[in-house]
Scaffold this motif. Structure first.
Motif, PDB file in Angstrom:
ATOM      1  N   ARG A   1       0.826  -1.206   0.000  1.00 57.84           N
ATOM      2  CA  ARG A   1       0.000   0.000   0.000  1.00 57.84           C
ATOM      3  C   ARG A   1       0.861   1.257   0.000  1.00 57.84           C
ATOM      4  NH1 ARG A   1      -2.649  -1.131   4.060  1.00 57.84           N
ATOM      5  NH2 ARG A   1      -1.506   0.078   5.629  1.00 57.84           N
ATOM      6  N   SER A   2       1.907   1.270   0.810  1.00 56.82           N
ATOM      7  CA  SER A   2       2.796   2.436   0.862  1.00 56.82           C
ATOM      8  C   SER A   2       3.505   2.647  -0.470  1.00 56.82           C
ATOM      9  CB  SER A   2       3.830   2.257   1.979  1.00 56.82           C
ATOM     10  OG  SER A   2       3.203   2.171   3.238  1.00 56.82           O
TER      11      SER A   2
ATOM     12  N   ASP B   1       1.070   4.134  -2.964  1.00 57.21           N
ATOM     13  CA  ASP B   1       0.812   5.551  -2.663  1.00 57.21           C
ATOM     14  C   ASP B   1       1.972   6.426  -3.132  1.00 57.21           C
ATOM     15  OD1 ASP B   1      -1.613   4.912  -1.547  1.00 57.21           O
ATOM     16  OD2 ASP B   1      -0.900   4.953   0.528  1.00 57.21           O
TER      17      ASP B   1
ATOM     18  N   ALA C   1       1.923   6.709  -6.861  1.00 51.87           N
ATOM     19  CA  ALA C   1       0.884   7.642  -7.300  1.00 51.87           C
ATOM     20  C   ALA C   1       1.338   9.087  -7.139  1.00 51.87           C
ATOM     21  CB  ALA C   1      -0.400   7.393  -6.521  1.00 51.87           C
ATOM     22  N   ASP C   2       2.073   9.380  -6.058  1.00 56.19           N
ATOM     23  CA  ASP C   2       2.598  10.733  -5.855  1.00 56.19           C
ATOM     24  C   ASP C   2       3.567  11.112  -6.982  1.00 56.19           C
ATOM     25  OD1 ASP C   2       1.149  10.966  -3.543  1.00 56.19           O
ATOM     26  OD2 ASP C   2       2.824  10.478  -2.206  1.00 56.19           O
TER      27      ASP C   2
END
Length: 497
Positions: A298-299, A302, A305-306
């Protein structure tokens, strides 16, 4: 002394033109008619007798040079250039070395170095510039003599830089920080084996402490902001390689840097912040702070995506063009292009930033894939597992292709009309190393990467590239953020090929 007869009394302009000069003052009529300043007249008494010792020496020298012209073509060139000696001495070896540096590295990468080197008190800058230039030339010409001279200048520059670091008045100067960058560049150019990464990382540790102490004040001048940006990039790459955390101070300085950056280049700091977060994430995975597979995945998603959101909103000046190429029928390793596309960028700063973005995303997707492979079946369902693998594998292949498409631009083999430079060679080594150690690197692709690295080393004089090629040939693990629990499935291990 020789009597030379009656010399001409014409002015210095009329005499070689064989014009009739009326020797009027302050200007003869010929010069007035031409609307030029009259250069004046010679003293005829002084010219009646002339010391010809220098002429005799030159005649003897020319006779000796004529005798050796058959056996030494270069001697003929020296003879032809001797009239230039009347206007000044030829450039020294050290000046040629600095000229090579500015032509192939500093002119586009650190343009302010020229002004710094012209300051009479900046001996460390001149010594470091000469050391880097001589080292590159020594590698190109396989000259032990040049390399010994380069190391002498390096020792001088290192001593003077250390002295500046211990002096309160010099510690915060941009020239001192520039010296640190040049010393680290020398390490990249002269390294002889894989241990160069550790030595270079130690230089980056010192640089990190220096820019942290300099604080936000360094960001308020163009030179200071550029030096901070160059070093931040190198520091973070070193931290990612070693799987270490970056300091909160570096994050704060990166946030502050945006205030002093032009709008078109604020993306450099946004990207810098994102890569710092990825660096700290990799460090947390390595030291066991993050252990839950779902949390790691998940990290990583994320953070990815950034990164994507940052590059989706880049200014128009950051957009690159893509050129289609005909399919190669010859062996791939003989070409500077892998694939059927090449990218063309506005400048090296932009192309380098794009490749940092790509390399960082490739690291994240490699970590996702490794985590999925090692995750127990009762934690991630089969469908989720397959979806994650398909997405990361597809993205990783595209990233590898994009990095490869940028190589011709960095090596000067695209149609941008420029020659390869040291800065272009140095900045492409890390992305090539990351792609070659990914799980998507086939044997042929690794051979192509190694041929590119060999070319950078042999034709630009950058031993870092040759050492990196040796690392790949030896199958050495180069992605230390991958935990040892992954064992043979890690992308850098030879068994994954």
């Amino acid at each position: 002394m020789v009597y030379c007869g009656k010399p001409s009394t014409a002015c210095d302009r009329c005499r070689p033109r064989r014009l009739k000069c009326d020797r009027a003052t302050p200007s003869c009529s010929q010069c007035m008619r031409a609307q030029v300043i009259c250069p004046g007249y010679r003293d005829a008494l002084d010219l009646n007798f002339r010391d010809q010792s220098d002429d005799v020496v030159r005649k003897v020298a020319r006779q000796g040079q004529r005798k050796s012209v058959i056996t030494a073509r270069t001697s003929q060139q020296v003879v032809r250039s001797t009239p230039l000696l009347t206007f000044g001495l030829p450039p020294s070896r050290d000046e040629l070395a600095k000229g090579y540096f500015f032509t192939n590295f500093g002119g586009c990468h650190m343009p302010y170095l020229l002004a710094m080197s012209e300051h009479p008190r900046e001996c460390s800058i001149n010594a470091a510039l000469t050391a880097v230039g001589l080292a590159a030339l020594a590698n190109l010409h396989v000259s032990q003599q040049l390399m010994l001279a380069a190391r002498r200048h390096y020792t001088t520059a290192l001593s003077q830089t250390n002295h500046a670091l211990g002096d309160a008045a010099s510690f915060r100067k941009n020239e001192t920080l520039a010296g640190v960058i040049l010393l680290s560049t020398f390490e990249l150019i002269t390294c002889g084996d894989g241990s160069f990464i550790d030595r270079w990382a130690r230089h980056m540790d010192g640089a990190a402490r220096l820019i942290e102490i300099r604080g936000t004040r360094q960001l308020k001048t163009p030179e200071g902001l550029h030096l901070f940006t160059v070093l931040r990039s190198q520091i973070v790459i070193g931290r990612v390689y070693e799987g270490r955390y970056t300091s909160p101070i570096l994050t704060h300085l990166t946030e502050e840097a945006q205030k002093y950056r032009s709008p078109d280049f604020q993306v450099l700091d946004q990207l810098g912040l994102a890569i710092i977060r990825v660096c700290n994430f990799c460090a947390a995975v390595k030291d066991g702070t993050l252990t839950q597979p779902t949390e790691i995945i998940r990290s990583a998603l994320d953070l990815d995506a950034d990164l994507v959101s940052i590059l989706l909103s880049v200014p128009d000046s950051w957009v690159y063009s893509t050129a289609e190429l005909p399919e190669f029928k010859q062996e791939r390793t003989m070409h500077a292009v892998w694939g059927d596309k090449i990218h063309l960028y506005r400048n090296l700063t932009i192309s380098t930033a794009w490749n940092k973005y790509r390399s960082t995303r490739l690291i994240l997707h490699e970590l996702i894939i490794n985590t999925v492979h090692t995750c127990p079946l009762n934690i991630i369902s089969h469908q989720e597992r397959q979806t994650l693998l398909d997405q990361s594998q597809k993205m990783s292949r595209q990233i590898v292709q994009d990095i490869c498409a940028s190589v011709p631009y960095h090596l000067g083999t695209s149609d941008r009309g420029s020659n390869p430079t040291i800065s272009g060679g140095i900045t492409i080594v890390w992305p090539l190393l990351v792609t070659a150690t990914s799980r998507f690197a086939s044997r042929d692709f690794r051979e192509w990467v190694m041929s590119c690295l060999d070319g950078i080393g042999h034709y630009l004089g950058i031993n870092q590239a040759l050492a990196s090629a040796r690392l790949l040939r030896d199958g050495v693990e180069t992605q230390s953020w991958i935990s040892s629990e992954y064992g043979n499935s890690s992308p850098g291990s030879s068994s994954s090929r």
